[in-house]
Motif scaffolding. Structure first.
Motif, PDB file in Angstrom:
ATOM      1  N   LEU A  30       0.841  -1.210   0.000  1.00 48.97           N
ATOM      2  CA  LEU A  30       0.000   0.000   0.000  1.00 48.97           C
ATOM      3  C   LEU A  30       0.872   1.255   0.000  1.00 48.97           C
ATOM      4  O   LEU A  30       0.571   2.246  -0.657  1.00 48.97           O
ATOM      5  CB  LEU A  30      -0.931   0.007   1.220  1.00 48.97           C
ATOM      6  N   PHE A  31       1.970   1.190   0.748  1.00 52.20           N
ATOM      7  CA  PHE A  31       2.884   2.335   0.829  1.00 52.20           C
ATOM      8  C   PHE A  31       3.460   2.625  -0.557  1.00 52.20           C
ATOM      9  O   PHE A  31       3.514   3.764  -1.006  1.00 52.20           O
ATOM     10  CB  PHE A  31       4.013   2.016   1.818  1.00 52.20           C
ATOM     11  N   ARG A  32       3.856   1.548  -1.245  1.00 47.02           N
ATOM     12  CA  ARG A  32       4.469   1.742  -2.577  1.00 47.02           C
ATOM     13  C   ARG A  32       3.445   2.222  -3.601  1.00 47.02           C
ATOM     14  O   ARG A  32       3.811   2.778  -4.625  1.00 47.02           O
ATOM     15  CB  ARG A  32       5.159   0.459  -3.029  1.00 47.02           C
ATOM     16  N   GLN A  33       2.179   1.993  -3.300  1.00 55.50           N
ATOM     17  CA  GLN A  33       1.126   2.516  -4.188  1.00 55.50           C
ATOM     18  C   GLN A  33       0.701   3.910  -3.748  1.00 55.50           C
ATOM     19  O   GLN A  33      -0.328   4.414  -4.186  1.00 55.50           O
ATOM     20  CB  GLN A  33      -0.088   1.579  -4.161  1.00 55.50           C
ATOM     21  N   ASN A  34       1.430   4.468  -2.803  1.00 51.74           N
ATOM     22  CA  ASN A  34       1.149   5.813  -2.299  1.00 51.74           C
ATOM     23  C   ASN A  34      -0.194   5.921  -1.578  1.00 51.74           C
ATOM     24  O   ASN A  34      -0.825   6.968  -1.599  1.00 51.74           O
ATOM     25  CB  ASN A  34       1.200   6.807  -3.471  1.00 51.74           C
ATOM     26  N   LYS A  35      -0.625   4.834  -0.965  1.00 51.66           N
ATOM     27  CA  LYS A  35      -1.931   4.857  -0.308  1.00 51.66           C
ATOM     28  C   LYS A  35      -1.813   5.023   1.210  1.00 51.66           C
ATOM     29  O   LYS A  35      -2.805   5.123   1.906  1.00 51.66           O
ATOM     30  CB  LYS A  35      -2.687   3.561  -0.622  1.00 51.66           C
ATOM     31  N   ILE A  36      -0.581   5.002   1.705  1.00 46.27           N
ATOM     32  CA  ILE A  36      -0.375   5.174   3.152  1.00 46.27           C
ATOM     33  C   ILE A  36      -0.114   6.658   3.393  1.00 46.27           C
ATOM     34  O   ILE A  36       0.656   7.281   2.662  1.00 46.27           O
ATOM     35  CB  ILE A  36       0.840   4.344   3.629  1.00 46.27           C
ATOM     36  N   VAL A  37      -0.754   7.199   4.422  1.00 51.08           N
ATOM     37  CA  VAL A  37      -0.530   8.613   4.751  1.00 51.08           C
ATOM     38  C   VAL A  37       0.500   8.664   5.887  1.00 51.08           C
ATOM     39  O   VAL A  37       0.256   8.126   6.960  1.00 51.08           O
ATOM     40  CB  VAL A  37      -1.852   9.287   5.185  1.00 51.08           C
ATOM     41  N   GLY A  38       1.641   9.269   5.616  1.00 47.76           N
ATOM     42  CA  GLY A  38       2.673   9.360   6.654  1.00 47.76           C
ATOM     43  C   GLY A  38       3.668   8.214   6.540  1.00 47.76           C
ATOM     44  O   GLY A  38       3.753   7.549   5.503  1.00 47.76           O
ATOM     45  N   GLY A  39       4.397   7.984   7.619  1.00 46.37           N
ATOM     46  CA  GLY A  39       5.468   6.980   7.603  1.00 46.37           C
ATOM     47  C   GLY A  39       4.940   5.565   7.802  1.00 46.37           C
ATOM     48  O   GLY A  39       3.794   5.360   8.219  1.00 46.37           O
ATOM     49  N   LEU A  40       5.796   4.609   7.484  1.00 51.97           N
ATOM     50  CA  LEU A  40       5.436   3.213   7.736  1.00 51.97           C
ATOM     51  C   LEU A  40       6.617   2.529   8.422  1.00 51.97           C
ATOM     52  O   LEU A  40       7.718   2.488   7.887  1.00 51.97           O
ATOM     53  CB  LEU A  40       5.094   2.502   6.424  1.00 51.97           C
ATOM     54  N   ASP A  82      -8.784  -2.243  10.554  1.00 54.92           N
ATOM     55  CA  ASP A  82      -8.584  -1.030  11.355  1.00 54.92           C
ATOM     56  C   ASP A  82      -7.144  -0.534  11.222  1.00 54.92           C
ATOM     57  O   ASP A  82      -6.889   0.672  11.176  1.00 54.92           O
ATOM     58  CB  ASP A  82      -8.890  -1.295  12.837  1.00 54.92           C
ATOM     59  N   ILE A  83      -6.220  -1.481  11.168  1.00 54.86           N
ATOM     60  CA  ILE A  83      -4.803  -1.102  11.053  1.00 54.86           C
ATOM     61  C   ILE A  83      -4.543  -0.512   9.659  1.00 54.86           C
ATOM     62  O   ILE A  83      -3.910   0.529   9.519  1.00 54.86           O
ATOM     63  CB  ILE A  83      -3.900  -2.325  11.339  1.00 54.86           C
ATOM     64  N   PHE A  84      -5.101  -1.146   8.635  1.00 57.62           N
ATOM     65  CA  PHE A  84      -4.926  -0.613   7.268  1.00 57.62           C
ATOM     66  C   PHE A  84      -5.539   0.791   7.167  1.00 57.62           C
ATOM     67  O   PHE A  84      -4.916   1.716   6.672  1.00 57.62           O
ATOM     68  CB  PHE A  84      -5.620  -1.512   6.229  1.00 57.62           C
ATOM     69  N   MET A  85      -6.788   0.895   7.618  1.00 59.64           N
ATOM     70  CA  MET A  85      -7.496   2.185   7.447  1.00 59.64           C
ATOM     71  C   MET A  85      -6.838   3.294   8.246  1.00 59.64           C
ATOM     72  O   MET A  85      -6.796   4.444   7.808  1.00 59.64           O
ATOM     73  CB  MET A  85      -8.964   2.032   7.841  1.00 59.64           C
ATOM     74  N   GLN A  86      -6.327   2.935   9.409  1.00 58.06           N
ATOM     75  CA  GLN A  86      -5.655   3.933  10.231  1.00 58.06           C
ATOM     76  C   GLN A  86      -4.420   4.466   9.496  1.00 58.06           C
ATOM     77  O   GLN A  86      -4.177   5.670   9.457  1.00 58.06           O
ATOM     78  CB  GLN A  86      -5.271   3.272  11.563  1.00 58.06           C
ATOM     79  N   HIS A  87      -3.666   3.549   8.883  1.00 57.11           N
ATOM     80  CA  HIS A  87      -2.475   3.972   8.131  1.00 57.11           C
ATOM     81  C   HIS A  87      -2.842   4.732   6.851  1.00 57.11           C
ATOM     82  O   HIS A  87      -2.019   5.462   6.306  1.00 57.11           O
ATOM     83  CB  HIS A  87      -1.609   2.760   7.768  1.00 57.11           C
ATOM     84  N   MET A  88      -4.061   4.514   6.365  1.00 57.79           N
ATOM     85  CA  MET A  88      -4.470   5.194   5.128  1.00 57.79           C
ATOM     86  C   MET A  88      -5.304   6.437   5.434  1.00 57.79           C
ATOM     87  O   MET A  88      -5.808   7.090   4.519  1.00 57.79           O
ATOM     88  CB  MET A  88      -5.291   4.223   4.267  1.00 57.79           C
ATOM     89  N   ALA A  89      -5.482   6.734   6.727  1.00 55.30           N
ATOM     90  CA  ALA A  89      -6.262   7.907   7.188  1.00 55.30           C
ATOM     91  C   ALA A  89      -7.689   7.894   6.629  1.00 55.30           C
ATOM     92  O   ALA A  89      -8.210   8.938   6.221  1.00 55.30           O
ATOM     93  CB  ALA A  89      -5.536   9.196   6.835  1.00 55.30           C
ATOM     94  N   LYS A  90      -8.309   6.708   6.627  1.00 58.76           N
ATOM     95  CA  LYS A  90      -9.661   6.587   6.082  1.00 58.76           C
ATOM     96  C   LYS A  90     -10.721   6.943   7.128  1.00 58.76           C
ATOM     97  O   LYS A  90     -10.493   6.839   8.341  1.00 58.76           O
ATOM     98  CB  LYS A  90      -9.882   5.148   5.582  1.00 58.76           C
ATOM     99  N   TYR A  91     -11.893   7.270   6.613  1.00 60.45           N
ATOM    100  CA  TYR A  91     -12.985   7.727   7.473  1.00 60.45           C
ATOM    101  C   TYR A  91     -13.466   6.632   8.443  1.00 60.45           C
ATOM    102  O   TYR A  91     -13.904   6.908   9.542  1.00 60.45           O
ATOM    103  CB  TYR A  91     -14.147   8.182   6.580  1.00 60.45           C
ATOM    104  N   ASP A  92     -13.396   5.364   8.003  1.00 63.02           N
ATOM    105  CA  ASP A  92     -13.869   4.280   8.879  1.00 63.02           C
ATOM    106  C   ASP A  92     -12.799   3.797   9.854  1.00 63.02           C
ATOM    107  O   ASP A  92     -12.996   2.811  10.557  1.00 63.02           O
ATOM    108  CB  ASP A  92     -14.335   3.087   8.034  1.00 63.02           C
ATOM    109  N   SER A  93     -11.668   4.468   9.872  1.00 63.84           N
ATOM    110  CA  SER A  93     -10.598   4.024  10.780  1.00 63.84           C
ATOM    111  C   SER A  93     -10.961   4.400  12.217  1.00 63.84           C
ATOM    112  O   SER A  93     -11.848   5.236  12.436  1.00 63.84           O
ATOM    113  CB  SER A  93      -9.284   4.701  10.392  1.00 63.84           C
ATOM    114  N   PRO A  94     -10.301   3.813  13.185  1.00 66.41           N
ATOM    115  CA  PRO A  94     -10.633   4.123  14.583  1.00 66.41           C
ATOM    116  C   PRO A  94     -10.578   5.616  14.915  1.00 66.41           C
ATOM    117  O   PRO A  94     -11.308   6.079  15.778  1.00 66.41           O
ATOM    118  CB  PRO A  94      -9.595   3.341  15.383  1.00 66.41           C
ATOM    119  N   THR A  95      -9.719   6.389  14.229  1.00 68.84           N
ATOM    120  CA  THR A  95      -9.677   7.823  14.527  1.00 68.84           C
ATOM    121  C   THR A  95     -10.339   8.635  13.408  1.00 68.84           C
ATOM    122  O   THR A  95     -10.133   9.839  13.307  1.00 68.84           O
ATOM    123  CB  THR A  95      -8.222   8.327  14.726  1.00 68.84           C
ATOM    124  N   LYS A  96     -11.091   7.962  12.568  1.00 72.36           N
ATOM    125  CA  LYS A  96     -11.821   8.598  11.456  1.00 72.36           C
ATOM    126  C   LYS A  96     -10.899   9.411  10.545  1.00 72.36           C
ATOM    127  O   LYS A  96     -11.271  10.460  10.031  1.00 72.36           O
ATOM    128  CB  LYS A  96     -12.953   9.495  11.987  1.00 72.36           C
TER     129      LYS A  96
END
Ligand SMILES: Cc1ncc(C[n+]2csc(CCOP(=O)(O)OP(=O)(O)O)c2C)c(N)n1
Ligand SMILES: [Mg+2]
Length: 415
Positions: A30-40, A82-96
């Protein structure tokens, strides 16, 4: 490795290590596809530590992971989506989508305290959690992790000293992976064994092979039960190696080749597979079934995460400040009679009488009279001879004011 667990437990440890690695492998894609927001960050080669130690906790216990402890989140039951969405800053992630990486917790159900970026700060926080649990009669243990670099922060020492003094039921796992960014451990700590840091606080410690998941689990289990039994905090140093750079941006070219080769030959999953095969706990068929299960699960979880929307812009305005109950509910869960910790009711009524002065319940916010029997002072009188708005000056401030006034007068005179 000594055989002392049930077959299911052995297989659980294997499953969570494989899941930990597969979740992180997916995130690299996901990181290499530029879908992760921030560091990994990666815990490649350190999975046995997160999994083995978190597996030693009971459901009611509390933990606070750091960046290389995704395995602990999985053991606690956090779904990979939850871990994927959190790293991708998605709306359904634990921190929205408001925070990234593994910066989220679950206070209500899974007893997870969110990571704190400032290294070491989770130590006093989790000591507090451990003490609160004891106060409420919950018989819980709190656990967190710290790196070799993080063990040189001031708060590590303050926190551990505090935990030791309070005999808090707290277990600290020190992941000595030999590097803190590009700094080798020997350049920042004058100790061979970081477990010796425990001596300064009079607490017990263990040294364990962090690439041996069974040793990790057994040691953590013993420490957790000792802490639960009232023996105070325990430090476990897990010896391991950071196989990748600090994060995806760091190729870690500063790591000597021989060192890397040594540790790559000690991969915790490969070592454990050999052990399981030798003990006839895992054959090729079971292994394939488990791999298929993980692949199917992560396929679904990743699809869900990728289809989750990014948060709406308006959300940025919401939840900035805690608004009490609409923000989150924190209620003490008493598991002992509250009366045990409530002071006895006073037999003296909270009303007093002063001879010649009358009786009262409190000032009600008004000023106290200066002398007994004084009539209430009028607002004018109490303001005295001062002009409204005039400041009361101390001697030195008054001197400075006089000087300043004189200087301004002479400036005016010169003009
Ligand atoms: C108090 C503090 N200082 C510096 C940092 C920046 N920082 C983040 S991770 C890191 C290196 C941590 O090394 P270590 O504790 O050994 O953990 P590892 O990355 O090896 O798991 C540093 C310096 C920070 N987050 N907090
Ligand atoms: Mg380190």
């Amino acid at each position: 490795m000594k055989k002392e667990l049930t077959r299911q437990q052995y297989l659980d440890l294997y499953y969570y290590m494989r899941l930990n690695r597969a979740v992180e492998d997916t995130m690299v894609k996901l990181f290499r596809q530029n879908k992760i927001v921030g560091g990994l960050y990666s815990s490649l080669g350190q999975e046995a530590i997160s999994v083995g130690s978190a597996y030693a906790l009971e459901k009611k216990d509390w933990l606070a992971p750091m960046i290389r402890n995704i395995g602990a989140l999985l053991v606690k039951g956090v779904p990979p989506r939850d871990i994927f969405m959190q790293h991708m800053a998605k709306y359904d992630s634990p921190t929205k989508g408001k925070d990234g990486t593994s910066h989220f917790g679950d206070l209500d159900h899974r007893h997870i305290v969110s990571p704190i970026s400032m290294l070491g700060d989770l130590i006093p926080v989790m000591t507090g959690v451990a003490m609160a649990g004891r106060y409420l009669g919950q018989k819980i243990v709190a656990m967190t992790w710290i790196g070799d670099g993080g063990s040189s922060t001031g708060v590590f020492h303050e926190g551990l000293n505090f935990a030791a003094t309070q005999k808090a039921p707290f277990v600290l796992i020190l992941e000595n992976n030999l590097w803190a960014y590009s700094t080798p451990v020997r350049k920042q700590v004058p100790l061979e064994d970081l477990a010796n840091r425990a001596k300064a606080y009079g607490i017990d410690s263990y040294i364990v092979d962090g690439n041996d998941v069974v040793a990790m689990y057994s040691t953590a289990k013993e420490a957790v039960e000792r802490a639960r039994g009232g023996q105070g905090p325990i430090l476990i140093e897990a010896k391991t190696f950071r196989r990748l750079g600090h994060a995806q941006h760091d190729p870690a070219e500063y790591v000597p080749k021989e060192m890397r080769a040594h540790w790559e030959a000690r991969d915790p999953i490969t070592l454990y597979e050999k052990y399981l095969a030798g003990e006839k706990l895992l054959d090729a068929k079971n292994k394939k079934e488990m791999e298929d299960k993980i692949e199917a699960l992560l396929g679904k979880e990743r699809e869900f995460a990728e289809n989750s929307p990014m948060p709406p812009a308006e959300l940025a305005e919401e939840g900035v400040y805690c608004t009490g109950d609409d923000c989150h509910k924190i209620r003490a869960k008493w598991e002992r009679p509250i009366a045990e910790v409530t002071p006895p009711k006073s037999s003296v009524a909270a009303v007093w009488t002063v001879p010649g002065f009358g009786s009262g319940k409190g000032s009600g916010g008004t000023n106290a009279p200066i002398h007994f029997g004084d009539a209430p002072v009028s607002a004018e009188k109490s303001a005295g001879a001062r002009k409204p708005g005039a400041k009361i000056l101390t001697k030195s401030a008054a001197k400075k004011t006089v000087k300043a006034e004189a200087a301004s007068a002479s400036r005016k005179a010169r003009r």
